[in-house]
Scaffold this motif. Structure first.
Motif, mmCIF file in Angstrom:
data_model
loop_
_atom_site.group_PDB
_atom_site.id
_atom_site.type_symbol
_atom_site.label_atom_id
_atom_site.label_comp_id
_atom_site.label_asym_id
_atom_site.label_seq_id
_atom_site.Cartn_x
_atom_site.Cartn_y
_atom_site.Cartn_z
ATOM 1 N N PHE A 258 5.255 7.081 -8.037
ATOM 2 C CA PHE A 258 4.566 7.036 -9.314
ATOM 3 C C PHE A 258 4.373 5.569 -9.638
ATOM 4 C CE2 PHE A 258 7.218 10.761 -9.098
ATOM 5 C CZ PHE A 258 6.319 11.767 -9.397
ATOM 6 N N ALA A 259 3.138 5.135 -9.730
ATOM 7 C CA ALA A 259 2.869 3.721 -9.989
ATOM 8 C C ALA A 259 2.094 3.575 -11.282
ATOM 9 C CB ALA A 259 2.078 3.111 -8.845
ATOM 10 N N ARG A 260 2.379 2.504 -11.964
ATOM 11 C CA ARG A 260 1.634 2.157 -13.153
ATOM 12 C C ARG A 260 1.322 0.684 -13.032
ATOM 13 N NH1 ARG A 260 2.516 -0.258 -17.637
ATOM 14 N NH2 ARG A 260 4.717 -0.508 -17.305
ATOM 15 N N PHE A 261 0.056 0.339 -12.991
ATOM 16 C CA PHE A 261 -0.275 -1.064 -12.898
ATOM 17 C C PHE A 261 0.070 -1.673 -14.226
ATOM 18 C CE2 PHE A 261 -2.062 0.362 -9.112
ATOM 19 C CZ PHE A 261 -1.955 -0.699 -8.266
ATOM 20 N N GLY A 262 1.060 -2.521 -14.132
ATOM 21 C CA GLY A 262 1.934 -2.886 -15.214
ATOM 22 C C GLY A 262 1.329 -3.605 -16.384
ATOM 23 N N HIS A 263 2.166 -3.685 -17.370
ATOM 24 C CA HIS A 263 1.752 -4.418 -18.548
ATOM 25 C C HIS A 263 1.443 -5.847 -18.125
ATOM 26 C CE1 HIS A 263 6.166 -4.658 -18.419
ATOM 27 N NE2 HIS A 263 6.030 -5.848 -18.935
ATOM 28 N N THR A 264 0.477 -6.421 -18.768
ATOM 29 C CA THR A 264 -0.031 -7.714 -18.324
ATOM 30 C C THR A 264 0.414 -8.846 -19.214
ATOM 31 O OG1 THR A 264 -2.029 -7.332 -19.604
ATOM 32 C CG2 THR A 264 -2.082 -6.702 -17.293
ATOM 33 N N TRP A 265 1.419 -8.616 -20.011
ATOM 34 C CA TRP A 265 1.847 -9.667 -20.912
ATOM 35 C C TRP A 265 3.348 -9.821 -20.892
ATOM 36 C CZ3 TRP A 265 -0.563 -5.203 -22.494
ATOM 37 C CH2 TRP A 265 0.257 -4.254 -23.078
ATOM 38 N N GLY A 266 3.768 -11.022 -21.197
ATOM 39 C CA GLY A 266 5.174 -11.276 -21.424
ATOM 40 C C GLY A 266 5.400 -11.324 -22.928
ATOM 41 N N GLN A 267 6.596 -11.638 -23.324
ATOM 42 C CA GLN A 267 6.933 -11.706 -24.744
ATOM 43 C C GLN A 267 6.082 -12.732 -25.488
ATOM 44 O OE1 GLN A 267 9.838 -10.603 -26.981
ATOM 45 N NE2 GLN A 267 9.188 -8.798 -25.845
ATOM 46 N N ASN A 268 5.629 -13.786 -24.790
ATOM 47 C CA ASN A 268 4.839 -14.830 -25.445
ATOM 48 C C ASN A 268 3.334 -14.567 -25.316
ATOM 49 O OD1 ASN A 268 4.311 -15.451 -22.821
ATOM 50 N ND2 ASN A 268 5.248 -17.472 -22.858
ATOM 51 N N LEU A 269 2.972 -13.352 -24.909
ATOM 52 C CA LEU A 269 1.588 -12.900 -24.729
ATOM 53 C C LEU A 269 0.873 -13.592 -23.572
ATOM 54 C CD1 LEU A 269 0.235 -12.462 -28.375
ATOM 55 C CD2 LEU A 269 1.194 -10.739 -26.856
ATOM 56 N N GLY A 270 1.600 -14.334 -22.748
ATOM 57 C CA GLY A 270 0.989 -14.933 -21.564
ATOM 58 C C GLY A 270 0.731 -13.866 -20.516
ATOM 59 N N GLN A 271 -0.188 -14.146 -19.606
ATOM 60 C CA GLN A 271 -0.472 -13.173 -18.557
ATOM 61 C C GLN A 271 0.713 -13.046 -17.617
ATOM 62 O OE1 GLN A 271 -4.344 -14.232 -16.823
ATOM 63 N NE2 GLN A 271 -4.884 -12.126 -17.240
ATOM 64 N N HIS A 272 1.070 -11.818 -17.316
ATOM 65 C CA HIS A 272 2.186 -11.526 -16.413
ATOM 66 C C HIS A 272 1.854 -10.197 -15.739
ATOM 67 C CE1 HIS A 272 6.252 -11.480 -14.883
ATOM 68 N NE2 HIS A 272 6.387 -10.238 -15.332
ATOM 69 N N ILE A 273 0.902 -10.248 -14.827
ATOM 70 C CA ILE A 273 0.388 -9.024 -14.215
ATOM 71 C C ILE A 273 1.366 -8.563 -13.141
ATOM 72 C CG2 ILE A 273 -1.503 -8.012 -12.903
ATOM 73 C CD1 ILE A 273 -3.291 -10.167 -14.288
ATOM 74 N N HIS A 274 1.755 -7.302 -13.228
ATOM 75 C CA HIS A 274 2.670 -6.754 -12.243
ATOM 76 C C HIS A 274 2.577 -5.233 -12.242
ATOM 77 C CE1 HIS A 274 4.941 -6.866 -16.003
ATOM 78 N NE2 HIS A 274 5.636 -5.860 -15.521
ATOM 79 N N VAL A 275 3.292 -4.625 -11.332
ATOM 80 C CA VAL A 275 3.243 -3.185 -11.139
ATOM 81 C C VAL A 275 4.643 -2.615 -11.286
ATOM 82 C CG1 VAL A 275 2.684 -1.356 -9.485
ATOM 83 C CG2 VAL A 275 1.358 -3.456 -9.479
ATOM 84 N N HIS A 276 4.746 -1.482 -11.954
ATOM 85 C CA HIS A 276 5.990 -0.724 -11.997
ATOM 86 C C HIS A 276 5.787 0.508 -11.130
ATOM 87 C CE1 HIS A 276 8.073 -2.394 -15.690
ATOM 88 N NE2 HIS A 276 6.945 -3.080 -15.616
ATOM 89 N N CYS A 277 6.722 0.794 -10.255
ATOM 90 C CA CYS A 277 6.649 2.000 -9.429
ATOM 91 C C CYS A 277 7.983 2.727 -9.499
ATOM 92 C CB CYS A 277 6.387 1.664 -7.967
ATOM 93 S SG CYS A 277 4.842 0.848 -7.638
ATOM 94 N N ILE A 278 7.908 4.015 -9.517
ATOM 95 C CA ILE A 278 9.098 4.835 -9.387
ATOM 96 C C ILE A 278 8.908 5.630 -8.104
ATOM 97 C CG2 ILE A 278 10.493 6.679 -10.366
ATOM 98 C CD1 ILE A 278 9.465 5.843 -13.123
ATOM 99 N N VAL A 279 9.807 5.442 -7.169
ATOM 100 C CA VAL A 279 9.716 6.087 -5.862
ATOM 101 C C VAL A 279 10.895 7.045 -5.738
ATOM 102 C CG1 VAL A 279 9.667 5.712 -3.359
ATOM 103 C CG2 VAL A 279 8.692 3.991 -4.900
ATOM 104 N N THR A 280 10.632 8.265 -5.316
ATOM 105 C CA THR A 280 11.725 9.203 -5.161
ATOM 106 C C THR A 280 12.666 8.735 -4.061
ATOM 107 O OG1 THR A 280 10.477 10.543 -3.602
ATOM 108 C CG2 THR A 280 10.364 11.180 -5.921
ATOM 109 N N ASP A 281 13.916 9.077 -4.178
ATOM 110 C CA ASP A 281 14.926 8.719 -3.191
ATOM 111 C C ASP A 281 14.984 9.821 -2.140
ATOM 112 O OD1 ASP A 281 16.939 7.293 -1.979
ATOM 113 O OD2 ASP A 281 18.515 8.180 -3.207
ATOM 114 N N GLY A 282 13.899 9.956 -1.389
ATOM 115 C CA GLY A 282 13.795 10.996 -0.377
ATOM 116 C C GLY A 282 12.480 11.723 -0.507
ATOM 117 N N GLY A 283 12.388 12.891 0.100
ATOM 118 C CA GLY A 283 11.160 13.656 0.037
ATOM 119 C C GLY A 283 11.315 14.999 0.715
ATOM 120 N N LEU A 284 10.264 15.789 0.692
ATOM 121 C CA LEU A 284 10.293 17.100 1.324
ATOM 122 C C LEU A 284 10.267 16.968 2.836
ATOM 123 C CD1 LEU A 284 7.819 19.148 -0.912
ATOM 124 C CD2 LEU A 284 10.315 19.376 -0.787
#
Length: 176
Positions: A5-31
């Motif tokens: 599960f990926a979400r192309f991440g929030h693009t800001w830091g606390q100071n509103l500067g650009q901080h482009i990154h991705v959050h992913c949640i990967v299952t610990d295994g699979g079928l």
């Protein structure tokens, strides 16, 4: 097969500067291939070696970027020189992949996602004041022991930083 599960991440830091990154949640295994049982990794730790994952992700991203450019999906980067400068800059840096232990249960997953899907670049309680020409707001400086500080920006700069986080027409984001 692992679910990612990926979400192309929030693009800001606390100071509103650009901080482009991705959050992913990967299952610990699979079928299993026959989809009859759940398989988990044989080794302890993470599903992927973090350092290797950093390099693979950078390579995959740059390949995707080149394919998008070839399909004329990157209008501003049609110029060979501009595209070459961008990709050289992206290749010259180490990309950081941060991994952490799996969530304990679905409640933790939902809590994590909830913190990121319903936020905006800055909330009202962080705004300190506006004097007609400057905006002051609170921000957390993670590099300085998580201290809360107040930043003062000219109104135009504050608006510019805020607008960095508004997606172009046709894109969708829950956090906007």
């Amino acid at each position: 097969m692992s679910a990612v599960f990926a979400r192309f991440g929030h693009t800001w830091g606390q100071n509103l500067g650009q901080h482009i990154h991705v959050h992913c949640i990967v299952t610990d295994g699979g079928l299993s291939p026959d989809q009859d049982r759940w398989l988990t990794p044989a080794r302890k730790g993470f599903l992927f070696p973090t350092r290797a994952l950093s390099k693979v992700f950078r390579g995959k991203y740059l390949d995707f970027l080149a394919r998008a450019r070839n399909k004329a999906e990157l209008g501003s980067l049609r110029d060979d020189h501009a595209f070459g400068r961008l990709t050289a800059a992206l290749r010259s840096r180490d990309w950081v992949v941060y991994t952490k232990a799996p969530f304990r249960d679905t409640g933790q997953v939902l809590g994590y996602l909830g913190r990121y899907t319903h936020k905006t670049a800055i909330t009202n309680h962080r705004l300190v004041d506006f004097d007609g020409g400057h905006v002051r707001f609170r921000w957390r400086d993670y590099a300085d022991d998580n201290k809360v500080k107040v930043m003062r920006l000219e109104a135009d700069e504050f608006i510019r930083r805020f607008l960095l986080h508004v997606l172009p027409r046709g894109f969708t984001r829950l956090r906007h």
